[in-house]
Write a protein that holds these residues in place. Structure first.
Motif, PDB file in Angstrom:
ATOM      1  N   ASN A 290       0.814  -1.207   0.000  1.00  0.00           N
ATOM      2  CA  ASN A 290       0.000   0.000   0.000  1.00  0.00           C
ATOM      3  C   ASN A 290       0.853   1.266   0.000  1.00  0.00           C
ATOM      4  O   ASN A 290       0.328   2.362   0.171  1.00  0.00           O
ATOM      5  CB  ASN A 290      -0.940   0.024   1.213  1.00  0.00           C
ATOM      6  CG  ASN A 290      -2.098  -0.918   1.044  1.00  0.00           C
ATOM      7  OD1 ASN A 290      -2.661  -1.035  -0.033  1.00  0.00           O
ATOM      8  ND2 ASN A 290      -2.457  -1.612   2.110  1.00  0.00           N
ATOM      9  N   SER A 291       2.166   1.105  -0.188  1.00  0.00           N
ATOM     10  CA  SER A 291       3.029   2.290  -0.199  1.00  0.00           C
ATOM     11  C   SER A 291       2.722   3.134  -1.432  1.00  0.00           C
ATOM     12  O   SER A 291       2.311   2.613  -2.469  1.00  0.00           O
ATOM     13  CB  SER A 291       4.506   1.887  -0.189  1.00  0.00           C
ATOM     14  OG  SER A 291       4.868   1.275  -1.415  1.00  0.00           O
ATOM     15  N   ARG A 292       2.918   4.400  -1.292  1.00  0.00           N
ATOM     16  CA  ARG A 292       2.587   5.313  -2.390  1.00  0.00           C
ATOM     17  C   ARG A 292       3.329   4.947  -3.682  1.00  0.00           C
ATOM     18  O   ARG A 292       2.716   4.860  -4.746  1.00  0.00           O
ATOM     19  CB  ARG A 292       2.881   6.749  -1.971  1.00  0.00           C
ATOM     20  CG  ARG A 292       2.484   7.739  -3.012  1.00  0.00           C
ATOM     21  CD  ARG A 292       2.721   9.127  -2.533  1.00  0.00           C
ATOM     22  NE  ARG A 292       1.578   9.930  -2.881  1.00  0.00           N
ATOM     23  CZ  ARG A 292       1.327  11.107  -2.422  1.00  0.00           C
ATOM     24  NH1 ARG A 292       2.138  11.642  -1.542  1.00  0.00           N
ATOM     25  NH2 ARG A 292       0.272  11.770  -2.817  1.00  0.00           N
TER      26      ARG A 292
END
Length: 189
Positions: A160-162
């Motif tokens: 879910n990291s940018r």
């Protein structure tokens, strides 16, 4: 409550898959060893817990383990090109579990949200099955599933990291081990 099971993979179904620790390594370890362990997992990660003293039967434990492996198979097939690559048995098992009743929300007299289920174990496993069905039919989310970069781990997680470049199932475990190994190799000799 003591955290007995690893969580934080980004989806309930991925946390459930983690109950077979170190998958694909010689040190593979089953965490759902008995009814007490299954009840503890449901209590820790589900919205509703089994009643105190209520322990899932050996049959329920076997069904939960089989569901976990079907979830893993379905995820693998979806990541490799399509859920059609999963066995009919795996798809059927996940579909049957998803069809079971899920926990129901209730507002109590204090205004707090409480969850209830006649059979909390079956209800939480239904949530797991519904979660994997949602995941394998969501191309954007499916594209963010990663294998932990630690070859001794075997965990999968939702990145879910940018930037979408997360490498470790957890910085506290696998990421930290890698950093320590890199530091030692640079400063040895």
């Amino acid at each position: 409550m003591e955290q007995r099971f690893r969580q934080g993979a980004g989806r309930l179904c991925l946390d459930f898959v983690r109950t077979l620790r170190l998958r694909g390594t010689p040190e593979v370890a089953e965490e759902l060893t008995d009814g007490g362990a299954l009840a503890a997992w449901v209590t820790q990660l589900g919205p509703v817990a089994p009643k105190p003293g209520s322990v899932p039967s050996p049959s329920q434990v076997g069904q939960a383990q089989a569901l976990r492996e079907s979830v893993y198979e379905l995820l693998g097939a979806a990541r490799a090109g399509g859920v059609a690559g999963a066995s009919q048995a795996a798809r059927n098992r996940v579909n049957r579990a998803a069809a079971e009743p899920v926990p129901q929300p209730r507002l109590d007299s204090t205004g707090a949200l409480r969850w209830q289920a006649d059979d909390p174990v079956t209800a939480v496993l239904s949530l797991v099955a519904r979660d994997v069905l949602d995941l394998v039919t969501s191309p954007a989310a499916l594209a963010r599933i990663r294998d932990c970069a630690n070859p001794d781990c075997g965990a999968v997680f939702l990145d879910n990291s940018r930037p979408g470049t997360r490498r470790w199932c957890s910085m506290d475990t696998c990421g930290n081990l890698s950093k320590k190994a890199t530091f030692r190799s640079r400063h040895s000799g």
